[in-house]
Write a protein that holds these residues in place. Structure first.
Motif, PDB file in Angstrom:
ATOM      1  N   LEU A 266       0.857  -1.171   0.000  1.00 10.78           N
ATOM      2  CA  LEU A 266       0.000   0.000   0.000  1.00 10.78           C
ATOM      3  C   LEU A 266       0.900   1.230   0.000  1.00 10.78           C
ATOM      4  N   LEU A 267       0.786   2.035  -1.052  1.00 14.82           N
ATOM      5  CA  LEU A 267       1.630   3.206  -1.218  1.00 14.82           C
ATOM      6  C   LEU A 267       1.051   4.400  -0.453  1.00 14.82           C
ATOM      7  N   PRO A 268       1.819   5.486  -0.312  1.00  9.51           N
ATOM      8  CA  PRO A 268       1.296   6.685   0.371  1.00  9.51           C
ATOM      9  C   PRO A 268       0.058   7.235  -0.336  1.00  9.51           C
ATOM     10  N   PHE A 269      -0.873   7.751   0.457  1.00 10.27           N
ATOM     11  CA  PHE A 269      -2.111   8.312  -0.080  1.00 10.27           C
ATOM     12  C   PHE A 269      -1.924   9.790  -0.403  1.00 10.27           C
ATOM     13  N   LYS A 270      -2.536  10.235  -1.505  1.00 12.97           N
ATOM     14  CA  LYS A 270      -2.683  11.661  -1.753  1.00 12.97           C
ATOM     15  C   LYS A 270      -3.647  12.215  -0.707  1.00 12.97           C
ATOM     16  N   THR A 271      -3.403  13.430  -0.283  1.00 13.18           N
ATOM     17  CA  THR A 271      -4.205  13.983   0.819  1.00 13.18           C
ATOM     18  C   THR A 271      -5.354  14.874   0.356  1.00 13.18           C
ATOM     19  N   GLY A 272      -5.416  15.194  -0.934  1.00 16.60           N
ATOM     20  CA  GLY A 272      -6.426  16.124  -1.419  1.00 16.60           C
ATOM     21  C   GLY A 272      -7.843  15.733  -1.088  1.00 16.60           C
ATOM     22  N   ALA A 273      -8.148  14.421  -1.184  1.00 20.70           N
ATOM     23  CA  ALA A 273      -9.517  13.962  -0.951  1.00 20.70           C
ATOM     24  C   ALA A 273      -9.953  14.132   0.494  1.00 20.70           C
ATOM     25  N   PHE A 274      -9.017  14.266   1.416  1.00 20.26           N
ATOM     26  CA  PHE A 274      -9.361  14.348   2.831  1.00 20.26           C
ATOM     27  C   PHE A 274      -9.585  15.792   3.290  1.00 20.26           C
ATOM     28  N   LEU A 275      -9.410  16.750   2.382  1.00 15.50           N
ATOM     29  CA  LEU A 275      -9.677  18.146   2.715  1.00 15.50           C
ATOM     30  C   LEU A 275     -11.158  18.395   2.935  1.00 15.50           C
ATOM     31  N   SER A 276     -11.997  17.513   2.390  1.00 14.48           N
ATOM     32  CA  SER A 276     -13.447  17.669   2.537  1.00 14.48           C
ATOM     33  C   SER A 276     -13.928  17.380   3.955  1.00 14.48           C
ATOM     34  N   LYS A 277     -13.114  16.659   4.736  1.00 10.45           N
ATOM     35  CA  LYS A 277     -13.427  16.304   6.125  1.00 10.45           C
ATOM     36  C   LYS A 277     -14.607  15.345   6.254  1.00 10.45           C
ATOM     37  N   ALA A 278     -15.048  14.788   5.129  1.00  8.91           N
ATOM     38  CA  ALA A 278     -16.182  13.863   5.139  1.00  8.91           C
ATOM     39  C   ALA A 278     -15.707  12.452   5.463  1.00  8.91           C
ATOM     40  N   PRO A 279     -16.577  11.614   6.042  1.00  7.99           N
ATOM     41  CA  PRO A 279     -16.206  10.214   6.283  1.00  7.99           C
ATOM     42  C   PRO A 279     -15.999   9.482   4.974  1.00  7.99           C
ATOM     43  N   VAL A 280     -15.198   8.425   5.007  1.00  7.93           N
ATOM     44  CA  VAL A 280     -14.883   7.652   3.803  1.00  7.93           C
ATOM     45  C   VAL A 280     -15.145   6.171   4.063  1.00  7.93           C
ATOM     46  N   LEU A 281     -15.306   5.426   2.973  1.00  8.24           N
ATOM     47  CA  LEU A 281     -15.555   3.990   3.056  1.00  8.24           C
ATOM     48  C   LEU A 281     -14.361   3.251   2.465  1.00  8.24           C
ATOM     49  N   PRO A 282     -13.497   2.642   3.296  1.00  9.23           N
ATOM     50  CA  PRO A 282     -12.316   1.942   2.781  1.00  9.23           C
ATOM     51  C   PRO A 282     -12.676   0.562   2.227  1.00  9.23           C
ATOM     52  N   VAL A 283     -12.066   0.207   1.092  1.00 12.71           N
ATOM     53  CA  VAL A 283     -12.277  -1.082   0.450  1.00 12.71           C
ATOM     54  C   VAL A 283     -10.912  -1.655   0.067  1.00 12.71           C
ATOM     55  N   ILE A 284     -10.719  -2.946   0.342  1.00 13.85           N
ATOM     56  CA  ILE A 284      -9.446  -3.609   0.046  1.00 13.85           C
ATOM     57  C   ILE A 284      -9.679  -4.680  -1.007  1.00 13.85           C
ATOM     58  N   TYR A 337      -5.339  12.311   8.734  1.00 18.09           N
ATOM     59  CA  TYR A 337      -6.543  11.577   8.319  1.00 18.09           C
ATOM     60  C   TYR A 337      -6.176  10.528   7.263  1.00 18.09           C
ATOM     61  N   ALA A 338      -5.429  10.950   6.241  1.00 17.51           N
ATOM     62  CA  ALA A 338      -5.037  10.040   5.169  1.00 17.51           C
ATOM     63  C   ALA A 338      -4.179   8.897   5.688  1.00 17.51           C
ATOM     64  N   GLU A 339      -3.223   9.216   6.541  1.00 15.99           N
ATOM     65  CA  GLU A 339      -2.307   8.191   7.042  1.00 15.99           C
ATOM     66  C   GLU A 339      -3.015   7.202   7.958  1.00 15.99           C
ATOM     67  N   ASN A 340      -3.964   7.671   8.767  1.00 11.21           N
ATOM     68  CA  ASN A 340      -4.694   6.766   9.655  1.00 11.21           C
ATOM     69  C   ASN A 340      -5.571   5.798   8.859  1.00 11.21           C
ATOM     70  N   VAL A 341      -6.223   6.289   7.803  1.00 10.50           N
ATOM     71  CA  VAL A 341      -7.020   5.411   6.952  1.00 10.50           C
ATOM     72  C   VAL A 341      -6.117   4.403   6.239  1.00 10.50           C
ATOM     73  N   ARG A 342      -4.981   4.872   5.765  1.00 16.17           N
ATOM     74  CA  ARG A 342      -4.023   3.996   5.075  1.00 16.17           C
ATOM     75  C   ARG A 342      -3.524   2.887   6.000  1.00 16.17           C
ATOM     76  N   ARG A 343      -3.171   3.223   7.222  1.00 12.54           N
ATOM     77  CA  ARG A 343      -2.660   2.222   8.160  1.00 12.54           C
ATOM     78  C   ARG A 343      -3.753   1.225   8.555  1.00 12.54           C
ATOM     79  N   LEU A 344      -4.986   1.697   8.662  1.00 12.56           N
ATOM     80  CA  LEU A 344      -6.096   0.798   8.952  1.00 12.56           C
ATOM     81  C   LEU A 344      -6.274  -0.209   7.818  1.00 12.56           C
ATOM     82  N   MET A 345      -6.241   0.262   6.581  1.00 15.96           N
ATOM     83  CA  MET A 345      -6.395  -0.627   5.428  1.00 15.96           C
ATOM     84  C   MET A 345      -5.243  -1.617   5.342  1.00 15.96           C
ATOM     85  N   ALA A 346      -4.039  -1.158   5.638  1.00 13.68           N
ATOM     86  CA  ALA A 346      -2.876  -2.044   5.593  1.00 13.68           C
ATOM     87  C   ALA A 346      -2.989  -3.139   6.646  1.00 13.68           C
ATOM     88  N   ARG A 347      -3.434  -2.769   7.844  1.00 10.79           N
ATOM     89  CA  ARG A 347      -3.551  -3.746   8.922  1.00 10.79           C
ATOM     90  C   ARG A 347      -4.642  -4.764   8.629  1.00 10.79           C
TER      91      ARG A 347
END
Length: 383
Positions: A266-284, A337-347
Protein backbone atom coordinates in the motif's frame (compact mmCIF):
# COMPACT_ATOMS: atom_id res chain seq x y z
CA UNK A 1 -8.72 1.96 -19.46
CA UNK A 2 -6.84 1.81 -16.17
CA UNK A 3 -4.03 3.94 -17.56
CA UNK A 4 -6.60 6.67 -18.22
CA UNK A 5 -8.30 6.57 -14.83
CA UNK A 6 -6.03 7.95 -12.17
CA UNK A 7 -6.15 9.73 -8.87
CA UNK A 8 -5.70 13.44 -8.31
CA UNK A 9 -3.70 15.59 -5.95
CA UNK A 10 -4.84 18.97 -4.79
CA UNK A 11 -1.63 20.64 -5.95
CA UNK A 12 -1.36 22.55 -2.70
CA UNK A 13 0.17 19.97 -0.36
CA UNK A 14 3.75 18.82 -0.43
CA UNK A 15 4.77 15.22 -0.85
CA UNK A 16 5.08 13.86 2.68
CA UNK A 17 7.13 10.82 1.70
CA UNK A 18 10.78 10.59 2.81
CA UNK A 19 12.96 12.58 0.42
CA UNK A 20 14.63 10.48 -2.26
CA UNK A 21 17.94 11.56 -3.77
CA UNK A 22 19.71 10.11 -6.82
CA UNK A 23 23.03 8.38 -6.36
CA UNK A 24 23.80 8.59 -10.04
CA UNK A 25 22.33 10.69 -12.84
CA UNK A 26 23.59 8.48 -15.63
CA UNK A 27 24.43 4.89 -14.86
CA UNK A 28 24.35 1.87 -17.17
CA UNK A 29 21.79 -0.79 -16.37
CA UNK A 30 23.42 -3.88 -14.89
CA UNK A 31 22.18 -7.05 -13.23
CA UNK A 32 23.31 -5.63 -9.87
CA UNK A 33 21.32 -2.46 -10.48
CA UNK A 34 18.23 -4.46 -11.48
CA UNK A 35 18.54 -6.65 -8.39
CA UNK A 36 18.70 -3.56 -6.22
CA UNK A 37 15.79 -1.98 -8.07
CA UNK A 38 13.70 -5.12 -7.54
CA UNK A 39 14.42 -4.97 -3.84
CA UNK A 40 13.74 -1.24 -3.51
CA UNK A 41 10.67 -1.30 -5.74
CA UNK A 42 9.17 -4.61 -4.61
CA UNK A 43 5.69 -3.07 -4.69
CA UNK A 44 5.81 -3.21 -8.50
CA UNK A 45 7.50 -6.59 -8.99
CA UNK A 46 5.73 -9.56 -10.55
CA UNK A 47 5.90 -12.92 -8.80
CA UNK A 48 3.72 -15.03 -11.10
CA UNK A 49 4.78 -17.72 -13.59
CA UNK A 50 5.35 -15.21 -16.39
CA UNK A 51 7.77 -13.08 -14.36
CA UNK A 52 8.91 -9.50 -14.91
CA UNK A 53 7.37 -7.83 -17.96
CA UNK A 54 5.56 -11.12 -18.62
CA UNK A 55 8.67 -12.48 -20.37
CA UNK A 56 9.68 -15.24 -17.96
CA UNK A 57 10.24 -18.82 -19.03
CA UNK A 58 7.01 -20.80 -18.62
CA UNK A 59 6.57 -24.58 -18.31
CA UNK A 60 5.51 -26.45 -21.46
CA UNK A 61 2.12 -27.49 -20.03
CA UNK A 62 1.31 -23.84 -19.38
CA UNK A 63 2.48 -22.89 -22.87
CA UNK A 64 0.18 -25.52 -24.34
CA UNK A 65 -2.82 -24.28 -22.35
CA UNK A 66 -1.98 -20.72 -23.30
CA UNK A 67 -1.91 -21.67 -26.98
CA UNK A 68 -5.25 -23.46 -26.76
CA UNK A 69 -6.87 -20.51 -24.97
CA UNK A 70 -5.37 -18.06 -27.46
CA UNK A 71 -7.18 -19.62 -30.43
CA UNK A 72 -10.40 -20.53 -28.64
CA UNK A 73 -11.16 -18.54 -25.48
CA UNK A 74 -9.50 -15.22 -26.33
CA UNK A 75 -11.53 -14.47 -29.52
CA UNK A 76 -14.79 -15.27 -27.73
CA UNK A 77 -13.97 -13.00 -24.81
CA UNK A 78 -12.90 -10.17 -27.10
CA UNK A 79 -16.16 -10.34 -29.07
CA UNK A 80 -18.26 -10.48 -25.90
CA UNK A 81 -16.34 -7.57 -24.32
CA UNK A 82 -16.74 -5.34 -27.38
CA UNK A 83 -20.42 -6.26 -27.57
CA UNK A 84 -20.99 -5.36 -23.90
CA UNK A 85 -19.32 -1.97 -24.34
CA UNK A 86 -21.35 -1.26 -27.49
CA UNK A 87 -24.62 -2.27 -25.81
CA UNK A 88 -23.96 -0.07 -22.80
CA UNK A 89 -22.94 2.83 -25.02
CA UNK A 90 -26.27 2.55 -26.85
CA UNK A 91 -28.14 2.46 -23.53
CA UNK A 92 -26.29 5.59 -22.38
CA UNK A 93 -26.93 7.28 -25.71
CA UNK A 94 -30.66 6.62 -25.53
CA UNK A 95 -30.90 7.73 -21.89
CA UNK A 96 -29.06 10.99 -22.56
CA UNK A 97 -30.99 11.98 -25.69
CA UNK A 98 -32.44 15.50 -25.46
CA UNK A 99 -30.69 15.91 -22.10
CA UNK A 100 -27.88 18.41 -21.57
CA UNK A 101 -25.02 17.30 -19.32
CA UNK A 102 -24.48 18.88 -15.94
CA UNK A 103 -21.71 21.47 -16.39
CA UNK A 104 -19.29 22.63 -13.74
CA UNK A 105 -16.22 24.79 -13.63
CA UNK A 106 -12.98 23.59 -15.25
CA UNK A 107 -14.88 22.23 -18.28
CA UNK A 108 -16.42 19.42 -16.25
CA UNK A 109 -19.57 17.83 -17.62
CA UNK A 110 -21.46 14.73 -16.61
CA UNK A 111 -24.79 12.92 -16.78
CA UNK A 112 -24.52 11.49 -13.27
CA UNK A 113 -26.75 14.21 -11.85
CA UNK A 114 -29.75 13.24 -13.96
CA UNK A 115 -32.74 11.96 -12.06
CA UNK A 116 -35.75 9.77 -12.75
CA UNK A 117 -35.85 6.73 -14.98
CA UNK A 118 -32.86 7.81 -17.08
CA UNK A 119 -30.45 7.67 -14.18
CA UNK A 120 -32.00 4.47 -12.84
CA UNK A 121 -31.55 2.71 -16.19
CA UNK A 122 -27.95 3.90 -16.56
CA UNK A 123 -26.98 2.75 -13.06
CA UNK A 124 -28.75 -0.62 -13.08
CA UNK A 125 -27.61 -1.54 -16.58
CA UNK A 126 -24.10 -0.33 -15.77
CA UNK A 127 -23.86 -2.53 -12.69
CA UNK A 128 -25.27 -5.56 -14.49
CA UNK A 129 -23.12 -5.25 -17.62
CA UNK A 130 -19.98 -4.61 -15.55
CA UNK A 131 -20.60 -7.87 -13.70
CA UNK A 132 -21.22 -9.62 -17.03
CA UNK A 133 -17.92 -8.22 -18.27
CA UNK A 134 -16.09 -9.58 -15.21
CA UNK A 135 -17.76 -12.95 -15.73
CA UNK A 136 -16.61 -12.89 -19.35
CA UNK A 137 -13.04 -12.28 -18.14
CA UNK A 138 -13.15 -15.36 -15.92
CA UNK A 139 -14.21 -13.80 -12.62
CA UNK A 140 -17.05 -16.23 -12.09
CA UNK A 141 -17.24 -15.82 -8.33
CA UNK A 142 -16.36 -12.69 -6.36
CA UNK A 143 -15.74 -13.24 -2.67
CA UNK A 144 -16.87 -10.25 -0.61
CA UNK A 145 -16.38 -9.73 3.12
CA UNK A 146 -18.05 -6.94 5.07
CA UNK A 147 -16.22 -6.21 8.31
CA UNK A 148 -18.25 -5.16 11.32
CA UNK A 149 -17.04 -2.08 13.19
CA UNK A 150 -16.53 -3.97 16.44
CA UNK A 151 -15.22 -7.25 15.00
CA UNK A 152 -12.97 -8.67 17.72
CA UNK A 153 -12.50 -5.09 18.89
CA UNK A 154 -9.92 -4.53 16.16
CA UNK A 155 -11.85 -1.83 14.33
CA UNK A 156 -13.39 -0.17 17.34
CA UNK A 157 -11.97 3.24 18.12
CA UNK A 158 -12.62 5.49 21.08
CA UNK A 159 -11.79 8.79 19.41
CA UNK A 160 -11.44 8.11 15.68
CA UNK A 161 -12.61 5.77 13.01
CA UNK A 162 -16.09 4.62 14.06
CA UNK A 163 -19.10 6.75 14.87
CA UNK A 164 -20.99 6.47 18.13
CA UNK A 165 -23.67 3.80 17.67
CA UNK A 166 -26.25 6.05 19.36
CA UNK A 167 -25.95 8.61 16.56
CA UNK A 168 -27.53 8.24 13.15
CA UNK A 169 -24.87 7.01 10.69
CA UNK A 170 -23.64 9.52 8.12
CA UNK A 171 -23.24 8.68 4.47
CA UNK A 172 -19.58 8.50 3.37
CA UNK A 173 -18.48 11.01 0.78
CA UNK A 174 -16.04 8.74 -1.02
CA UNK A 175 -14.95 5.13 -1.41
CA UNK A 176 -11.21 4.67 -0.87
CA UNK A 177 -9.63 1.62 -2.51
CA UNK A 178 -6.18 0.22 -3.07
CA UNK A 179 -5.26 0.09 -6.76
CA UNK A 180 -4.03 -3.11 -8.43
CA UNK A 181 -5.46 -3.29 -11.94
CA UNK A 182 -7.80 -1.66 -14.44
CA UNK A 183 -10.13 -4.46 -13.35
CA UNK A 184 -10.65 -2.52 -10.11
CA UNK A 185 -12.81 -0.11 -12.09
CA UNK A 186 -15.06 -2.87 -13.41
CA UNK A 187 -15.56 -4.30 -9.93
CA UNK A 188 -16.48 -0.95 -8.39
CA UNK A 189 -18.83 -0.20 -11.29
CA UNK A 190 -20.57 -3.52 -10.69
CA UNK A 191 -20.88 -2.99 -6.94
CA UNK A 192 -21.59 0.71 -6.34
CA UNK A 193 -21.30 2.47 -9.72
CA UNK A 194 -19.34 5.46 -8.37
CA UNK A 195 -17.72 8.41 -10.13
CA UNK A 196 -13.99 8.20 -10.89
CA UNK A 197 -11.19 10.65 -11.54
CA UNK A 198 -10.13 10.37 -15.19
CA UNK A 199 -7.71 11.96 -17.62
CA UNK A 200 -9.39 14.62 -19.71
CA UNK A 201 -8.70 12.63 -22.89
CA UNK A 202 -11.10 9.90 -21.71
CA UNK A 203 -14.08 12.17 -22.40
CA UNK A 204 -13.15 12.22 -26.10
CA UNK A 205 -12.71 8.47 -26.57
CA UNK A 206 -15.23 6.64 -28.80
CA UNK A 207 -17.89 4.79 -26.78
CA UNK A 208 -15.97 5.09 -23.50
CA UNK A 209 -16.22 8.89 -23.49
CA UNK A 210 -20.00 8.94 -23.11
CA UNK A 211 -19.90 6.10 -20.58
CA UNK A 212 -17.40 8.06 -18.46
CA UNK A 213 -19.75 11.07 -18.48
CA UNK A 214 -22.61 8.86 -17.35
CA UNK A 215 -20.39 7.65 -14.51
CA UNK A 216 -19.86 11.28 -13.54
CA UNK A 217 -16.07 11.19 -13.98
CA UNK A 218 -14.08 14.24 -12.93
CA UNK A 219 -11.57 15.02 -15.66
CA UNK A 220 -8.03 16.17 -14.91
CA UNK A 221 -4.85 16.92 -16.82
CA UNK A 222 -2.57 14.52 -14.98
CA UNK A 223 0.71 16.38 -15.59
CA UNK A 224 -0.74 19.79 -14.77
CA UNK A 225 0.05 21.55 -11.49
CA UNK A 226 -1.51 24.84 -12.51
CA UNK A 227 -4.34 26.76 -10.90
CA UNK A 228 -6.63 24.82 -13.26
CA UNK A 229 -5.44 21.59 -11.66
CA UNK A 230 -6.12 22.96 -8.18
CA UNK A 231 -9.59 23.91 -9.39
CA UNK A 232 -10.26 20.29 -10.30
CA UNK A 233 -9.34 19.30 -6.76
CA UNK A 234 -12.02 21.71 -5.62
CA UNK A 235 -14.53 19.98 -7.91
CA UNK A 236 -13.62 16.59 -6.44
CA UNK A 237 -14.00 17.81 -2.87
CA UNK A 238 -17.29 19.46 -3.79
CA UNK A 239 -18.49 16.10 -5.16
CA UNK A 240 -17.35 14.34 -1.97
CA UNK A 241 -19.26 16.80 0.20
CA UNK A 242 -22.30 16.48 -2.06
CA UNK A 243 -22.27 12.68 -1.80
CA UNK A 244 -21.86 12.95 1.97
CA UNK A 245 -24.88 15.21 2.35
CA UNK A 246 -27.16 13.88 -0.39
CA UNK A 247 -27.93 10.16 -0.65
CA UNK A 248 -29.02 10.59 -4.27
CA UNK A 249 -25.71 12.14 -5.36
CA UNK A 250 -23.12 9.88 -7.05
CA UNK A 251 -20.40 8.58 -4.74
CA UNK A 252 -16.77 9.35 -5.54
CA UNK A 253 -14.34 6.43 -5.99
CA UNK A 254 -10.70 7.34 -5.37
CA UNK A 255 -7.47 5.40 -5.86
CA UNK A 256 -5.31 7.54 -3.60
CA UNK A 257 -2.02 5.76 -4.30
CA UNK A 258 -1.91 7.38 -7.74
CA UNK A 259 -0.75 4.19 -9.47
CA UNK A 260 -1.08 0.41 -9.30
CA UNK A 261 0.93 -2.11 -7.27
CA UNK A 262 1.25 -5.89 -7.31
CA UNK A 263 -1.41 -6.10 -4.60
CA UNK A 264 0.86 -6.87 -1.64
CA UNK A 265 1.74 -3.26 -0.81
CA UNK A 266 0.00 0.00 0.00
CA UNK A 267 1.63 3.21 -1.22
CA UNK A 268 1.30 6.68 0.37
CA UNK A 269 -2.11 8.31 -0.08
CA UNK A 270 -2.68 11.66 -1.75
CA UNK A 271 -4.21 13.98 0.82
CA UNK A 272 -6.43 16.12 -1.42
CA UNK A 273 -9.52 13.96 -0.95
CA UNK A 274 -9.36 14.35 2.83
CA UNK A 275 -9.68 18.15 2.72
CA UNK A 276 -13.45 17.67 2.54
CA UNK A 277 -13.43 16.30 6.12
CA UNK A 278 -16.18 13.86 5.14
CA UNK A 279 -16.21 10.21 6.28
CA UNK A 280 -14.88 7.65 3.80
CA UNK A 281 -15.56 3.99 3.06
CA UNK A 282 -12.32 1.94 2.78
CA UNK A 283 -12.28 -1.08 0.45
CA UNK A 284 -9.45 -3.61 0.05
CA UNK A 285 -9.03 -5.58 -3.20
CA UNK A 286 -7.01 -8.73 -3.81
CA UNK A 287 -6.57 -10.94 -6.87
CA UNK A 288 -5.50 -14.42 -5.73
CA UNK A 289 -3.74 -16.33 -8.51
CA UNK A 290 -1.77 -19.47 -9.27
CA UNK A 291 -0.44 -18.84 -12.78
CA UNK A 292 -1.03 -15.28 -13.97
CA UNK A 293 -1.46 -12.27 -11.67
CA UNK A 294 -4.08 -9.76 -12.89
CA UNK A 295 -2.06 -6.97 -11.23
CA UNK A 296 -1.13 -4.14 -13.59
CA UNK A 297 2.49 -3.57 -12.63
CA UNK A 298 5.71 -4.46 -14.47
CA UNK A 299 4.22 -5.94 -17.63
CA UNK A 300 3.37 -4.59 -21.07
CA UNK A 301 -0.23 -3.80 -21.87
CA UNK A 302 -0.54 -6.26 -24.76
CA UNK A 303 0.90 -9.15 -22.76
CA UNK A 304 -1.30 -8.37 -19.77
CA UNK A 305 -4.49 -8.37 -21.82
CA UNK A 306 -3.55 -11.57 -23.67
CA UNK A 307 -2.60 -13.48 -20.51
CA UNK A 308 -5.72 -12.26 -18.72
CA UNK A 309 -8.05 -13.29 -21.55
CA UNK A 310 -6.32 -16.67 -21.86
CA UNK A 311 -6.57 -17.54 -18.16
CA UNK A 312 -9.63 -19.74 -17.74
CA UNK A 313 -10.46 -18.68 -14.16
CA UNK A 314 -9.64 -15.47 -12.29
CA UNK A 315 -10.43 -14.49 -8.71
CA UNK A 316 -11.26 -11.32 -6.76
CA UNK A 317 -11.44 -11.03 -2.99
CA UNK A 318 -12.97 -7.82 -1.62
CA UNK A 319 -12.99 -6.61 1.98
CA UNK A 320 -15.38 -3.78 2.83
CA UNK A 321 -14.36 -2.01 6.02
CA UNK A 322 -16.76 0.08 8.12
CA UNK A 323 -17.22 3.74 7.27
CA UNK A 324 -14.32 5.71 8.73
CA UNK A 325 -15.45 8.82 10.62
CA UNK A 326 -12.61 11.32 11.20
CA UNK A 327 -11.96 12.87 14.59
CA UNK A 328 -11.71 16.63 14.93
CA UNK A 329 -7.93 16.30 14.94
CA UNK A 330 -8.05 14.40 11.66
CA UNK A 331 -10.42 16.96 10.14
CA UNK A 332 -7.91 19.66 11.02
CA UNK A 333 -5.00 17.65 9.59
CA UNK A 334 -5.71 15.94 6.21
CA UNK A 335 -2.31 14.22 6.25
CA UNK A 336 -3.09 12.60 9.59
CA UNK A 337 -6.54 11.58 8.32
CA UNK A 338 -5.04 10.04 5.17
CA UNK A 339 -2.31 8.19 7.04
CA UNK A 340 -4.69 6.77 9.65
CA UNK A 341 -7.02 5.41 6.95
CA UNK A 342 -4.02 4.00 5.07
CA UNK A 343 -2.66 2.22 8.16
CA UNK A 344 -6.10 0.80 8.95
CA UNK A 345 -6.39 -0.63 5.43
CA UNK A 346 -2.88 -2.04 5.59
CA UNK A 347 -3.55 -3.75 8.92
CA UNK A 348 -6.92 -5.19 7.95
CA UNK A 349 -5.75 -6.27 4.49
CA UNK A 350 -2.35 -7.61 5.58
CA UNK A 351 -0.71 -5.16 3.20
CA UNK A 352 2.86 -3.90 3.45
CA UNK A 353 3.29 -0.14 3.79
CA UNK A 354 5.69 1.34 1.25
CA UNK A 355 6.96 4.91 0.86
CA UNK A 356 7.53 4.85 -2.90
CA UNK A 357 5.16 6.05 -5.62
CA UNK A 358 4.59 6.73 -9.31
CA UNK A 359 7.94 8.46 -9.88
CA UNK A 360 9.83 5.41 -8.62
CA UNK A 361 7.62 3.11 -10.66
CA UNK A 362 8.62 4.97 -13.83
CA UNK A 363 12.29 4.55 -12.96
CA UNK A 364 11.79 0.84 -12.34
CA UNK A 365 9.92 0.33 -15.63
CA UNK A 366 12.57 2.29 -17.51
CA UNK A 367 15.20 -0.13 -16.21
CA UNK A 368 13.13 -3.20 -17.10
CA UNK A 369 12.51 -1.85 -20.58
CA UNK A 370 16.25 -1.98 -21.18
CA UNK A 371 17.13 1.71 -21.44
CA UNK A 372 20.83 2.13 -22.18
CA UNK A 373 21.12 4.58 -19.31
CA UNK A 374 18.94 5.44 -16.35
CA UNK A 375 18.52 9.09 -15.35
CA UNK A 376 18.07 8.04 -11.74
CA UNK A 377 18.75 4.37 -11.21
CA UNK A 378 19.43 4.07 -7.53
CA UNK A 379 17.51 5.92 -4.88
CA UNK A 380 18.16 6.16 -1.17
CA UNK A 381 16.49 7.88 1.74
CA UNK A 382 18.03 11.16 2.77
CA UNK A 383 19.80 10.95 6.11
Amino acid sequence: MESELKDFDDGSTKDDRPLLNPISTSQPVSSENLDELEEKFAAFGRNDVYGLMGCGETPWPEKFLLGVAFVTLLPIRVVVAVTMIAIYYLICRVCTLFSAPNREEEQQEDYAHMGGWRRAVIVRCGKFLSRVMLFNLGFYCIRETHRDSDRDGKLKHTQTGVKDQSEEPERPGAIISNHISYLDILYHMSSSFPSFVAKRSVAKLPLVGLISKCLGCVYVQRESKSSQFKGVSGVVNKRIQEAHQNKFAPMMMLFLEGTTTNGDFLLPFKTGAFLSKAPVLPVILRYPYQIFSPAWDSITGVRHVIFLLCQFVNHIEVTWLPVYYPSQEEKNDPKLYAENVRRLMAREGNLILSDIGLAEKRIYLAALNGNSSLPTVLLQKED
